[in-house]
Design an enzyme around this catalytic site. Structure first.
Site, short mmCIF file in Angstrom:
data_model
loop_
_atom_site.label_atom_id
_atom_site.label_comp_id
_atom_site.label_asym_id
_atom_site.label_seq_id
_atom_site.Cartn_x
_atom_site.Cartn_y
_atom_site.Cartn_z
CE1 TYR C 113 -4.18 -1.51 0.06
CE2 TYR C 113 -3.25 -2.91 1.78
CZ TYR C 113 -4.25 -2.63 0.85
OH TYR C 113 -5.31 -3.49 0.72
CB THR C 236 -18.53 -13.04 2.87
OG1 THR C 236 -17.56 -12.29 3.61
CG2 THR C 236 -19.60 -12.09 2.36
NE ARG C 237 -19.69 -20.18 6.26
CZ ARG C 237 -20.32 -21.33 6.37
NH1 ARG C 237 -21.51 -21.51 5.79
NH2 ARG C 237 -19.78 -22.32 7.01
CG ASP C 268 -14.79 -4.72 -2.56
OD1 ASP C 268 -15.00 -4.81 -1.33
OD2 ASP C 268 -13.66 -4.45 -3.03
#
Lengths: 327, 327, 327, 327, 327, 327
Positions: C113, C236-237, C268
């Site tokens: 980043y 979410t998995r 996303d």
């Protein structure tokens, strides 16, 4: 021809051999139709030096190159990877090239060598700067070098002797190339070099087909060590990892699961990773782990060079590589 | 429009059909966003000719193209592959294009055809040089050609008659395209052509869905041969290989394991490989093996064309393809 | 700094967050050696807006960018994807970038980043056009935004309040980033925001490691909903799909088999696909199916954005995606 | 076919015309050999809208496209440039393409149009959303649109009438294309449209060869204005700049020195730059300066679109462009 | 080694010489740093054949290549350009390569030849299919071929004799290469070949420096014709065009203004253009015009090959090349 | 932060400053739209070191970089060019980047700096390995370094003192950057450094605008030398060459005609070429010639680095560069 190479500090590891330009088409492309080629720089012995340098070893590479933009291309690449190029620059000769066409099943990968006429083939021991060999901790060459020409074989032998006499540990990676010589020729020449070799690296298949070794990997290692008095014999087994007999004790390490992008040079990466750790004082088992991990990482990277970091290798060795995005 | 095509020697194999430019985005790219397109040249019948030529067959391709840089692009590609382009050059019309977007699961591959207005659609038999058909050993076309227009269907029929009358073996690859016509339309038209066809190639699915064949592949081949008097019926079964009924005898060949880079054109490569061997005098079983191997090799190569060599195909046929680097 | 952003019609979905340039080497390349970088545009919240817009939702993205070619690069990309960029253009600050190096096993993917000094970090609620929030049906942000700076956290809180007060449904995707803050810092800040949040998206792992949730995914969803009064909690998995507790009822959806080209942004894409259907009036189970399908399709496409179509998602949902070429 | 286009706010400028994919080989490449094509999106009227939008005008583009990845490619590009695509999406028809081969002296540039069968050719006025025309300040089309088909000519006329009746200023850029029609056909059709046109843009050569104008640029402008009652006539003169007769007064502006990378679309950039300033309230002389500067900047950029900024245009207008690096 | 080349029809023009792969970096790149190389195929004599074939001449190229993907790459390129490759395929030897680094002032262009060890160097007249020479109208070779080796010089002489004896016109392009031999060596060898040569092409500089000619271009042509009994002597003068003495009469043609993209091969394009017209029955002045125009067009195209069309050349000859976009 | 840099031999030339990644779009591309960026590595002081190393000088570069793939990217590039990177590796901070958009008239080139937050800005003299400064013959920095931060200015001053005290010649290239500071700020800071500077390089424009020098280049050089006691003042004049006052004597050298591909870094190449010759013992006039020639060659090469050879520079100096192909 003059040994007008560059000065540098003493290196722990010195390797000797030919390095070429590798030219390859984009994925799915064919050499017989190709319009663009990717250029990489590779050679078994410089690949070893690159891998070791990436892991912190002071490494140098001894060879000959013609004074040309292409010769400079090779030196530039190695220098960038932190390997000192100890080059005998020549007016004559060409840079070896090899064309590499990747291809999945059932096509297989294809290599077209174009390595005739390179200056290392006519390199006299007197043309080589043998000084760095004497200060190094380890000198490595491979079975490819003596296969290039009778002169190259003689020079290889002379350099192994020089190193050995100076108390430098010597290592040889058998690396049999069927396009350069027959198994019988290879065995004859290599056996002539073995007395000056301390550490032998050999693929299990080469051990059987070239050195006439028999039995499983363990038996092969023991028998080669016994027959030639090697201090250490490391047998590499591709997907099955590697095994070493060191002072009579056997050490083994399984391979690491990899998503392979480019397999070329992974054997050299193994040797480089192994030697980097050994030169750093590690024991054989740890060195095997580093060799295997370095080879696995190499396979995820395009090109012959193991452009990895010590931290990456350590993560693989520590089984801390989950494949997840680290963010 | 004038049949002002190029002269050439007699070819063993003549194929007839439309060839297009294929435009595709780089891997992972989308046509709806694309900034660069790779250009390949492909068409079922010229793909067959390319594959056969690659394996040593004298092959020619009969078609029409507009006189434009894009028309010349097509001819240039085929000529490079060793296929003689027997082209009726026209002032009107465009070069067909198709946009191909590769995509893995669950997206699937996407083809956008843009092939309206091509000169082959209005090609009159009189515009075609029918002479080479008479000297050829085999004439092949596919079910795509008559699907292009009523005129193209009539010309296809006329050429099959011409060839048949001259004693040239005729072959047709069903190659059903749902974007060009319905199964019923296809069946009607193709059955009108069958009397002049000696050898039929058909995918198992097309046999069921278009030709209303029933039973397993073997039953399909037998029933089609019986119903239409084909000398040979070859049923292709994708991953399951291919099967042929030839003069009443069944021959079968399983598929070869492949790492697929580009599946487009592999069916045509099968036909080309099969025909090359047949024209070379081989029996059906050997031809099936060559067809399957050529198709497998095609899948490892980008583009529609089977840019392979006879040696490569032979190695696959001989099961001598280990995927190892040959060096 | 002035809130001189562009006018536009009311959007159903407004998202708020930072969007960056993503720079990545070609396959097999290394950032430490790279000569060319592919540029994509991505940010968790704009990725959600892009996915929803691709499926027909009127979507806008609220953020700050410096007035520079790179700032315009970001706005240009989102506008092209049909997302209205509601940008506070600034004289100061830079565009965040992140370097993404894909890599298979055992190397793993690497993200570097480079997102310090971006204008969203010093964005005051008064600098933001809060008007569109009031007219929207749903406002979404993620746990990344408040992690950027104290000021960004305050502004995030203020915007959630504004939306909530205006009767706009509010959603937050936890999206924990270990390089931005610790689990404890994240939990503290996020729990401060939860009272103004109606819908929570959270990865099962983040729920455990950041929110201290326990038990299986179902238990996690129930306990989070109970603890913070969320209307809906979606867990979410990854490869195991997703699960939602909505008004006390549990809905579950397994993942879709995918050939992954680029996994970045698939989470996303899930949120965008889910919200697009919900905003279109669908019930939670259908929305889960669309979310999972959109995420799977995203993984087949290079870049952060889910450049898919509603028809493609529908085909996957209807299990009509065979991977065959449609021609 | 249904006028199911996207809703949007009222735009100051609405243009109407066909937009195509432009496919071009890399520099020095030939279409007849090409392996890769760069994709750009261009059309005279959308180019005008893009240039005006880049300079701050609310701009929309009215047209028809097939519902396909390629149709979406066009809309995506324009949306990214800030132009609202008011598209009639159709089930039939194709996206026009044109192949552009740049080439220096003595080869010259080559354009191969492949634009038959596009949906705008069969677009009925009833299929077009004429509403935005009524709210716009200016409606522009070009002489290319009526040249596409009789139906397109009729629809062009109808839209000009609609705009004119609603009090929207109307503009037409003659843009003669010899590959679409003859000078006589063009003159006939265009003169039929002129009564509904307020502002005429015409290249000096087209004025002479198509509209039979005589004398120097000034005389041409005066005589055309007088003959057809145009409010303004702008005559573009390539390297010699542009000249306008506006309400009887002549204004002139020389061209700007440019290092041309890609000349395509520079005429459209001129019109877009001119109109952006006029719609912003500037007088004709200032608009001419902006038009000339926008055209010059366009020539330094690859592709059809004038991806410039108002600040860049202003710097050129203010003669503040020294070519030095600004650092 | 076996003369196992491909059969083909009689060609009007047969050329004999070595063809290589040309590898070049992208613009502004350096060979000493390069990561990607563009591949072209070029050789003086095959370049001539390509140019002539592009203009309608039946052309063939006589040479030797190793049986390898790279050898096939060369044959594939020429076949694509419409030149029949009459190749003696060998098991030994390599494909010559040359690295070309373009560079503007003051750097200059750089060529690194890597052409040792190619099979044409050891080609015996008996290995060559001399049959096509007998049926051809014209046989051309260049001064490069005899410079490759003594054997190549002998074979060149033998082929010139064979052609001459069969009544085929013979042509030689001096094409002096200082990296292959000295002026004195070149003069000796070439003068030995001259008695069998009918038409001589020579650059003005080579005439002076190698052939010791004196005076202006006109005097040079006259004296060479007189000294060696050439039917025609064509003196090329770079930017100053070309001049021919044919049967005692002088013809002259100035050069055409060009925007040069790639100058390599333009001399060969001149010869090919000239010969195409001569073989088509045109007189020397027209042939000079076509040669000059073909050379100029070549300079606008990347690569060694004159990928032009007769129509393009005709437009330049007719001074109809305005550099304008034709649309 | 720790001064854990790499050991190396003593270098003749040590430079100190910031080096960045340069990211640029392909020709004709715009940063605001770009999909691909070319990566180069550049910084004024490392550029000087690269140019000098290319000409044979032992050169090192002193700086700070974050320990990251991007930091290693910078070190890798310099090492490849033969410059020893004496780097203080840090855990904090980022690698500076700059976006460079080439553009002809009237657009001009555009640089977007993104260099905040780099570790050199907070580098304390104690963090720097000052040892190599003491053994070097010459230490160079530029006016960019002290402009980065107050801390960087202090460290620059300390290093100049250290070098000066050790008897190492010190040089400073003014290199004014208006985006970093005002002329007044620059003058204040630089004048504070001048007492420790022996050799000053300054562009004529900077001398006037920043240092308030007056008169022609000669007068400027004299007055600066007099005012600050510089041993040598070199005034660079772009297209007009360079001029030096050395110990009171004036030397002048005109520029060399160049075909510019990339002008970035040519000033640094001048300094590197000049210093390489001076360190090699040459007098000022010869050094000026080498500087001017190195700068000219740099302009023909893409990227910031002068990837030239001594032989190339010598050819330009000897006026032996004709632009002809050398073959």
């Amino acid at each position: 021809m003059s040994a007008d190479h560059e000065a540098g500090p003493m290196s722990s590891l010195v390797t000797f051999g030919e390095t070429m330009l590798r030219l390859s088409p984009p994925p799915g492309g064919r050499l017989s139709r190709v319009d663009r080629l990717d250029v990489h720089v590779g050679g078994a012995e410089s690949n070893v030096a690159v891998a070791a340098a990436a892991l912190g070893t002071d490494a140098a590479w001894l060879s000959a190159l013609p004074e040309s933009p292409l010769g400079r291309r090779v030196a530039h690449a190695l220098r960038g990877e932190g390997v000192e190029p100890l080059v005998t620059w020549t007016d004559e000769g060409r840079v070896g090239t090899y064309y590499y066409e990747p291809g999945g099943k059932p096509r297989g990968r294809r290599v077209v060598y174009d390595r005739e006429g390179t200056p290392i083939r006519s390199l006299d021991p007197g043309d080589v700067h043998s000084e760095p060999l004497r200060g190094a901790e380890l000198f490595l060459t491979s079975g490819i070098t003596p296969a290039l020409s009778a002169q190259a074989a003689a020079t290889t032998g002379a350099l192994l002797e020089t190193a050995s006499d100076a108390g430098t540990t010597t290592a040889l990676d058998v690396n049999y190339r069927s396009k350069l010589w027959s198994p019988a020729e290879a065995r004859d020449t290599l056996e002539g070099l073995f007395p000056a070799v301390d550490v032998l690296f050999v693929a299990e298949r080469d051990a059987r087909e070239v050195l006439d070794a028999e039995g499983d990997a363990r038996a092969i290692a023991h028998s080669l060590a016994a027959a030639h008095g090697f201090e250490t014999v490391v047998v590499t087994r591709g997907e099955a990892g590697a095994l070493a007999v060191d002072d009579g004790t056997v050490h083994e390490r399984g391979a690491v699961e990899t998503d392979t992008v480019d397999p070329v040079g992974s054997g050299d990466a193994f040797v480089g990773g192994y030697l980097a750790r050994r030169l750093d004082g590690a024991a054989v088992p740890a060195a095997l782990s580093w060799g295997v991990a370095t080879a696995a990482l190499k396979r995820t990277v395009a090109g012959d060079a193991a452009t990895v970091t010590a931290e990456e290798v350590r993560r693989v060795v520590d089984s801390d590589a989950t494949g997840d995005i680290d963010r």
